[in-house]
Design a protein around this motif. Sequence first.
Motif, PDB file in Angstrom:
ATOM      1  N   UNK A 177     -47.569  52.157  17.917  1.00 33.17           N
ATOM      2  CA  UNK A 177     -47.115  53.508  18.288  1.00 33.17           C
ATOM      3  C   UNK A 177     -48.012  54.575  17.665  1.00 33.17           C
ATOM      4  N   UNK A 178     -48.592  54.278  16.507  1.00 35.74           N
ATOM      5  CA  UNK A 178     -49.502  55.231  15.866  1.00 35.74           C
ATOM      6  C   UNK A 178     -50.759  55.404  16.723  1.00 35.74           C
ATOM      7  N   UNK A 179     -51.329  54.291  17.176  1.00 33.15           N
ATOM      8  CA  UNK A 179     -52.517  54.366  18.020  1.00 33.15           C
ATOM      9  C   UNK A 179     -52.214  55.052  19.347  1.00 33.15           C
ATOM     10  N   UNK A 180     -51.049  54.762  19.935  1.00 34.41           N
ATOM     11  CA  UNK A 180     -50.699  55.392  21.203  1.00 34.41           C
ATOM     12  C   UNK A 180     -50.558  56.905  21.051  1.00 34.41           C
ATOM     13  N   UNK A 181     -49.886  57.347  19.993  1.00 34.36           N
ATOM     14  CA  UNK A 181     -49.712  58.788  19.768  1.00 34.36           C
ATOM     15  C   UNK A 181     -51.056  59.466  19.532  1.00 34.36           C
ATOM     16  N   UNK A 225     -51.972  53.358  37.144  1.00 32.51           N
ATOM     17  CA  UNK A 225     -51.897  51.921  37.376  1.00 32.51           C
ATOM     18  C   UNK A 225     -53.256  51.247  37.299  1.00 32.51           C
ATOM     19  N   UNK A 226     -54.339  52.030  37.219  1.00 36.53           N
ATOM     20  CA  UNK A 226     -55.682  51.474  37.057  1.00 36.53           C
ATOM     21  C   UNK A 226     -56.089  51.377  35.591  1.00 36.53           C
ATOM     22  N   UNK A 227     -55.201  51.748  34.681  1.00 35.91           N
ATOM     23  CA  UNK A 227     -55.504  51.799  33.248  1.00 35.91           C
ATOM     24  C   UNK A 227     -54.755  50.686  32.522  1.00 35.91           C
ATOM     25  N   UNK A 228     -55.438  49.982  31.648  1.00 35.06           N
ATOM     26  CA  UNK A 228     -54.803  49.023  30.758  1.00 35.06           C
ATOM     27  C   UNK A 228     -55.316  49.271  29.345  1.00 35.06           C
ATOM     28  N   UNK A 229     -54.427  49.270  28.372  1.00 40.57           N
ATOM     29  CA  UNK A 229     -54.787  49.592  26.986  1.00 40.57           C
ATOM     30  C   UNK A 229     -54.810  48.321  26.138  1.00 40.57           C
ATOM     31  N   UNK A 230     -55.613  48.370  25.088  1.00 41.91           N
ATOM     32  CA  UNK A 230     -55.725  47.217  24.211  1.00 41.91           C
ATOM     33  C   UNK A 230     -55.968  47.606  22.775  1.00 41.91           C
ATOM     34  N   UNK A 231     -55.921  46.609  21.912  1.00 45.87           N
ATOM     35  CA  UNK A 231     -56.142  46.787  20.482  1.00 45.87           C
ATOM     36  C   UNK A 231     -57.641  46.862  20.226  1.00 45.87           C
ATOM     37  N   UNK A 232     -58.240  47.965  20.718  1.00 45.72           N
ATOM     38  CA  UNK A 232     -59.688  48.101  20.731  1.00 45.72           C
ATOM     39  C   UNK A 232     -60.256  47.483  21.995  1.00 45.72           C
ATOM     40  N   UNK A 233     -61.468  47.880  22.357  1.00 43.70           N
ATOM     41  CA  UNK A 233     -62.112  47.303  23.532  1.00 43.70           C
ATOM     42  C   UNK A 233     -62.375  45.812  23.338  1.00 43.70           C
ATOM     43  N   UNK A 272     -43.464  57.978  11.336  1.00 44.94           N
ATOM     44  CA  UNK A 272     -42.011  58.102  11.188  1.00 44.94           C
ATOM     45  C   UNK A 272     -41.263  57.348  12.285  1.00 44.94           C
ATOM     46  N   UNK A 273     -41.925  57.094  13.418  1.00 48.96           N
ATOM     47  CA  UNK A 273     -41.300  56.373  14.519  1.00 48.96           C
ATOM     48  C   UNK A 273     -41.597  54.877  14.470  1.00 48.96           C
ATOM     49  N   UNK A 274     -42.206  54.421  13.386  1.00 50.90           N
ATOM     50  CA  UNK A 274     -42.559  53.009  13.274  1.00 50.90           C
ATOM     51  C   UNK A 274     -41.334  52.116  13.083  1.00 50.90           C
ATOM     52  N   UNK A 275     -40.149  52.689  12.965  1.00 48.64           N
ATOM     53  CA  UNK A 275     -38.920  51.902  12.927  1.00 48.64           C
ATOM     54  C   UNK A 275     -38.596  51.333  14.305  1.00 48.64           C
ATOM     55  N   UNK A 276     -39.294  51.810  15.339  1.00 52.25           N
ATOM     56  CA  UNK A 276     -39.109  51.311  16.697  1.00 52.25           C
ATOM     57  C   UNK A 276     -40.363  50.551  17.133  1.00 52.25           C
ATOM     58  N   UNK A 277     -40.175  49.573  18.010  1.00 49.00           N
ATOM     59  CA  UNK A 277     -41.324  48.933  18.627  1.00 49.00           C
ATOM     60  C   UNK A 277     -42.041  49.942  19.527  1.00 49.00           C
ATOM     61  N   UNK A 278     -43.366  49.838  19.627  1.00 47.20           N
ATOM     62  CA  UNK A 278     -44.094  50.741  20.533  1.00 47.20           C
ATOM     63  C   UNK A 278     -43.844  50.376  21.997  1.00 47.20           C
ATOM     64  N   UNK A 279     -44.128  51.314  22.876  1.00 44.84           N
ATOM     65  CA  UNK A 279     -44.027  51.064  24.311  1.00 44.84           C
ATOM     66  C   UNK A 279     -44.992  49.944  24.677  1.00 44.84           C
ATOM     67  N   UNK A 280     -44.519  48.789  25.149  1.00 40.87           N
ATOM     68  CA  UNK A 280     -45.432  47.677  25.439  1.00 40.87           C
ATOM     69  C   UNK A 280     -46.362  47.957  26.604  1.00 40.87           C
ATOM     70  N   UNK A 281     -46.013  48.926  27.455  1.00 45.20           N
ATOM     71  CA  UNK A 281     -46.846  49.256  28.611  1.00 45.20           C
ATOM     72  C   UNK A 281     -47.668  50.526  28.398  1.00 45.20           C
ATOM     73  N   UNK A 282     -47.553  51.142  27.224  1.00 38.24           N
ATOM     74  CA  UNK A 282     -48.358  52.321  26.882  1.00 38.24           C
ATOM     75  C   UNK A 282     -48.273  53.398  27.980  1.00 38.24           C
ATOM     76  N   UNK A 283     -47.078  53.677  28.472  1.00 43.43           N
ATOM     77  CA  UNK A 283     -46.941  54.521  29.653  1.00 43.43           C
ATOM     78  C   UNK A 283     -47.459  55.944  29.445  1.00 43.43           C
ATOM     79  N   UNK A 284     -47.066  56.590  28.356  1.00 45.97           N
ATOM     80  CA  UNK A 284     -47.539  57.956  28.119  1.00 45.97           C
ATOM     81  C   UNK A 284     -49.046  57.984  27.919  1.00 45.97           C
ATOM     82  N   UNK A 285     -49.552  57.003  27.199  1.00 48.66           N
ATOM     83  CA  UNK A 285     -51.000  56.946  26.933  1.00 48.66           C
ATOM     84  C   UNK A 285     -51.774  56.680  28.214  1.00 48.66           C
TER      85      UNK A 285
END
Length: 271
Positions: A239-243, A67-75, A41-54
């Motif tokens: 945003x779906x993957x982050x949630x 600050x030691x964590x970086x997220x990606x579209x799969x490993x 339902x929140x896909x009307x917005x761009x996801x957080x580019x820095x994945x802060x909550x995740x």
Amino acid sequence: MPTYTHGGDIWTRSGVLDFSANLHPLGMPPQVAQAAREAVAEAIHYPDPLCRALRSAIAERDGVQPEQVICGNGAADLIFRLCLALKPRRALVTAPTFSEYEEGLRLTGCTAEHFLLSPERQFDLDASILEHIVPGVDLLFLCSPNNPTGRLIDRGLLEQILRRCAETGTRLVLDECFIDLTDGAGMAWALEQHPHLFLLRAFTKTYAVPGLRLGYGLCGDADLLERLYAGAQPWSVSNVAQAAGVAACACPWAVPSGRGRPTTCCSGRPV
């Protein structure tokens, strides 16, 4: 059309049983599925580019700093970004192992040298690899437990490898994407002392969500992390993957190795 060499392709031929997807046998936790559904339902917005909550949720779960964590579209996304950021001239991989390491290296024009794992030793990595970590080897990919052999690397040997890599100036990328499905301990504790260490992890196996494409890296080298951010496409994690990832971190489906193992999953079923 490109030639697809990896597993996980159920779309080319119908009726195929996919044995390449080594996932948690209890499947996706219901909390994770619910979070993913609600995030649509929140896909009307761009996801957080820095994945802060995740990143904060991962940091709390894995016992590191956000600050030691970086997220990606799969490993796999992070593997290719690492190769492009580091541009190694000489790299070392074990064989057999996950094919994407060599694919990423090939993309940058680097030819991988192979350290052969012996079937007579049950494909266990042994100390003889230390002789192959020499000045001029820019990058070493290891996987523990190794894909596809499932063998853990002895912690004492990993510590020797870390010290040897520090001496030779070799970046160690240690893939721990399956670590939560074992009784082994991960190496996140070593990040502070070893900035040349990069850990690859993913939600794919532990939470049975390969279709969401959610992986992450842990590293104490701020300069490398900046280069990885610079080399990423904008909004690479939906945003779906982050949630779903935030929900997974709050779910005791699997506890990071070294903190004990759960006896039940988040739906109450025995593990």
